[in-house]
Design a protein around this motif. Structure first.
Motif, short mmCIF file in Angstrom:
data_model
loop_
_atom_site.label_atom_id
_atom_site.label_comp_id
_atom_site.label_asym_id
_atom_site.label_seq_id
_atom_site.Cartn_x
_atom_site.Cartn_y
_atom_site.Cartn_z
N ASP A 289 0.80 -1.31 0.00
CA ASP A 289 -0.01 0.02 -0.03
C ASP A 289 0.94 1.19 0.11
OD1 ASP A 289 -2.64 1.30 0.05
OD2 ASP A 289 -1.56 1.98 2.27
N THR A 290 1.97 1.21 0.51
CA THR A 290 2.75 2.44 0.86
C THR A 290 3.32 2.60 -0.78
OG1 THR A 290 3.66 1.92 3.14
CG2 THR A 290 4.97 3.23 1.69
N ALA A 291 3.76 1.80 -1.43
CA ALA A 291 4.33 1.70 -2.74
C ALA A 291 3.03 2.30 -3.89
CB ALA A 291 4.94 0.73 -3.15
N VAL A 292 2.20 1.81 -3.62
CA VAL A 292 1.03 2.17 -4.43
C VAL A 292 0.79 3.48 -4.42
CG1 VAL A 292 -1.66 1.91 -4.87
CG2 VAL A 292 -0.09 0.03 -4.61
N ARG A 293 0.57 4.04 -2.93
CA ARG A 293 0.24 5.42 -2.61
C ARG A 293 1.46 6.65 -3.07
NH1 ARG A 293 -4.82 5.59 0.55
NH2 ARG A 293 -5.50 3.68 0.78
N ASP A 294 2.41 6.06 -2.96
CA ASP A 294 3.78 6.77 -3.38
C ASP A 294 3.85 7.09 -4.90
OD1 ASP A 294 5.46 4.82 -3.70
OD2 ASP A 294 6.40 4.99 -1.92
N GLY A 295 3.15 6.16 -5.58
CA GLY A 295 3.38 6.13 -7.05
C GLY A 295 4.37 5.23 -7.60
N ARG A 296 4.82 4.52 -6.78
CA ARG A 296 6.04 3.43 -7.33
C ARG A 296 5.13 2.27 -8.18
NH1 ARG A 296 9.92 2.31 -2.26
NH2 ARG A 296 7.98 2.90 -1.03
N ILE A 297 4.34 1.76 -7.42
CA ILE A 297 3.48 0.48 -8.08
C ILE A 297 2.25 0.98 -8.87
CG2 ILE A 297 2.02 -1.41 -7.76
CD1 ILE A 297 3.77 -1.95 -5.55
N LYS A 298 2.48 0.88 -9.90
CA LYS A 298 1.49 1.64 -11.02
C LYS A 298 0.70 0.50 -11.63
CE LYS A 298 4.27 5.58 -12.14
NZ LYS A 298 5.17 5.25 -11.41
N PRO A 299 -0.48 0.71 -12.09
CA PRO A 299 -1.42 -0.42 -13.01
C PRO A 299 -0.51 -0.88 -13.98
CG PRO A 299 -2.68 1.48 -12.59
CD PRO A 299 -1.46 1.96 -12.08
N GLY A 300 -0.61 -2.30 -14.03
CA GLY A 300 0.18 -3.02 -15.24
C GLY A 300 1.53 -3.58 -14.86
N ASP A 301 1.95 -3.05 -13.58
CA ASP A 301 3.29 -3.30 -13.10
C ASP A 301 3.17 -4.90 -12.63
OD1 ASP A 301 4.53 -1.22 -13.56
OD2 ASP A 301 4.63 -0.46 -11.45
N LEU A 302 4.34 -5.78 -13.16
CA LEU A 302 4.23 -7.15 -12.40
C LEU A 302 5.06 -7.01 -10.92
CD1 LEU A 302 5.73 -9.45 -15.40
CD2 LEU A 302 3.58 -9.65 -13.94
N VAL A 303 4.30 -7.51 -10.08
CA VAL A 303 4.74 -7.43 -8.75
C VAL A 303 4.86 -8.79 -8.02
CG1 VAL A 303 4.21 -6.42 -6.46
CG2 VAL A 303 3.52 -5.18 -8.66
N MET A 304 5.95 -9.24 -7.37
CA MET A 304 6.29 -10.21 -6.62
C MET A 304 6.07 -9.90 -5.06
SD MET A 304 7.03 -13.65 -7.05
CE MET A 304 8.04 -14.02 -8.34
N LEU A 305 5.14 -10.73 -4.48
CA LEU A 305 5.12 -10.69 -2.99
C LEU A 305 5.85 -11.76 -2.31
CD1 LEU A 305 1.37 -9.85 -2.76
CD2 LEU A 305 3.17 -8.18 -3.02
N GLU A 306 6.49 -11.93 -1.33
CA GLU A 306 7.15 -12.90 -0.89
C GLU A 306 7.31 -12.73 0.84
OE1 GLU A 306 10.07 -12.47 0.77
OE2 GLU A 306 11.56 -11.41 -0.59
N ALA A 307 7.37 -14.03 1.54
CA ALA A 307 7.57 -13.65 2.80
C ALA A 307 8.00 -14.97 3.41
CB ALA A 307 6.29 -13.30 3.49
#
Length: 321
Positions: A289-307
């Motif tokens: 959410d932080t990266a979406v709201r600061d504009g880094r993650i944009k629609p269409g981006d490929l994003v990998m989540l891991e934990a």
């Protein structure tokens, strides 16, 4: 064919921010020691009136607002937490009530720091099989309640917070948004490397967090690199096609080592551990959410989540925003 698409994200933090300098007033440590070993400079600590449920509800409200939909359209709530408000009922049902949702299912998932990945995979399965049409997936923790403030090697690492995603079931569109592939793993042989020394059926107490950090670090780097490779293979995607990696924010050293092992440039890794510390199941959605709201993650981006977290449990999920 149905795919789970992210409609909106939200997050919430307690009111009180605690810097490393402030922490030295109660713990025998220093800002330099913490930053050098972890990259952490700040964390948020919940007050008595702030709980896992209240933080989860605030994050959910923000995610619903970002999605532009009402809570009454949600028919599934999956909450990942290791610090529920009560032993039972599930904290998800309390979030459901506070949001005014009166239909569908609501339940908790317990996989500690990997909890959000487990919750996301569960909700994705519900949506793809038609058991739900819109889901709220939340990771929320008040880890400050289970820290041993006399153990300076662990208490400086963690903070409280919550993050949430709203998912919607949509027809698959080639190169369109949605969750593309997910892998989850567990290995209970390593219980004693990261655990809480209490439990309802064993001691009747909550207990405190215990961790052997060096051993956890070694397992984390290997396990995360392997599961990321599995997900990329499943999705037919190359490492250099990934726009962003949103990892569990455990330790800056783990983030750096995992990125190097995969050959990922550091500027593709979302890092919030310096601001939020390790918020366990909340860390991935909070960072997202932080990266979406600061504009880094944009629609269409490929994003990998891991934990990876206690259990051990670990997993990864590739999505197109």
């Amino acid at each position: 064919m149905i795919r789970s698409v992210i409609l909106g994200s939200g997050s919430a933090l307690p009111r009180q921010a605690v810097s490393n300098a402030e922490l030295t007033a109660r713990v025998d440590t220093s800002d330099e020691w913490i930053v050098e070993r972890t990259g952490i400079r700040n964390r948020y600590i919940a007050a008595e009136d702030e709980t896992t449920v209240s933080l989860a509800t605030d994050a959910a409200h923000r995610a619903l607002e970002a999605a532009g939909i009402g809570a009454d359209t949600i028919d599934l709530i999956v909450l990942a937490t290791a610090t529920p408000d009560q032993t039972f009922p599930a904290s998800a049902t309390q979030v459901q009530h506070r949001l005014g949702v009166t239909r569908g299912a609501a339940f908790d998932v317990a996989a500690v720091c990997s909890g959000f990945l487990y919750a996301l995979a569960t909700a994705d399965s519900f949506l793809r099989t038609g058991m739900a049409t819109r889901a709220l997936v939340v990771g929320a923790e008040t880890f400050s309640r289970i820290l041993d403030w006399e153990d300076r090697t662990t208490c400086v690492l963690f903070g409280d917070g919550a993050g949430a995603l709203v998912l919607g079931a949509q027809d698959v569109v080639e190169d369109g948004p949605g969750i593309l592939a997910t892998r989850l793993h567990a290995d209970g042989a390593h219980n004693q490397l990261l655990y809480v020394d209490g439990g309802v059926s064993t001691t009747g107490t909550v207990g405190k967090l215990r961790m052997k950090g060096r051993e956890v670090f070694r397992h984390a780097v290997v396990n995360l690199a392997e599961v990321l490779g599995e997900v990329l293979d499943d999705a037919g995607v190359a490492v250099d096609e990934i726009d962003w990696v949103v990892p569990h924010q455990a330790n800056a050293r783990i983030l750096d080592a995992t990125a190097r092992k995969l050959g990922l440039p550091a500027d593709k890794v979302i890092v919030t551990v310096d601001r939020h510390a390790n918020t366990s199941a909340a860390s991935v959605p909070l960072a997202y959410d932080t990266a979406v709201r600061d504009g880094r993650i944009k629609p269409g981006d490929l994003v990998m989540l891991e934990a990876m977290g206690g259990g051990f449990t670990w997993g990864a999920s590739l999505l197109r925003a």
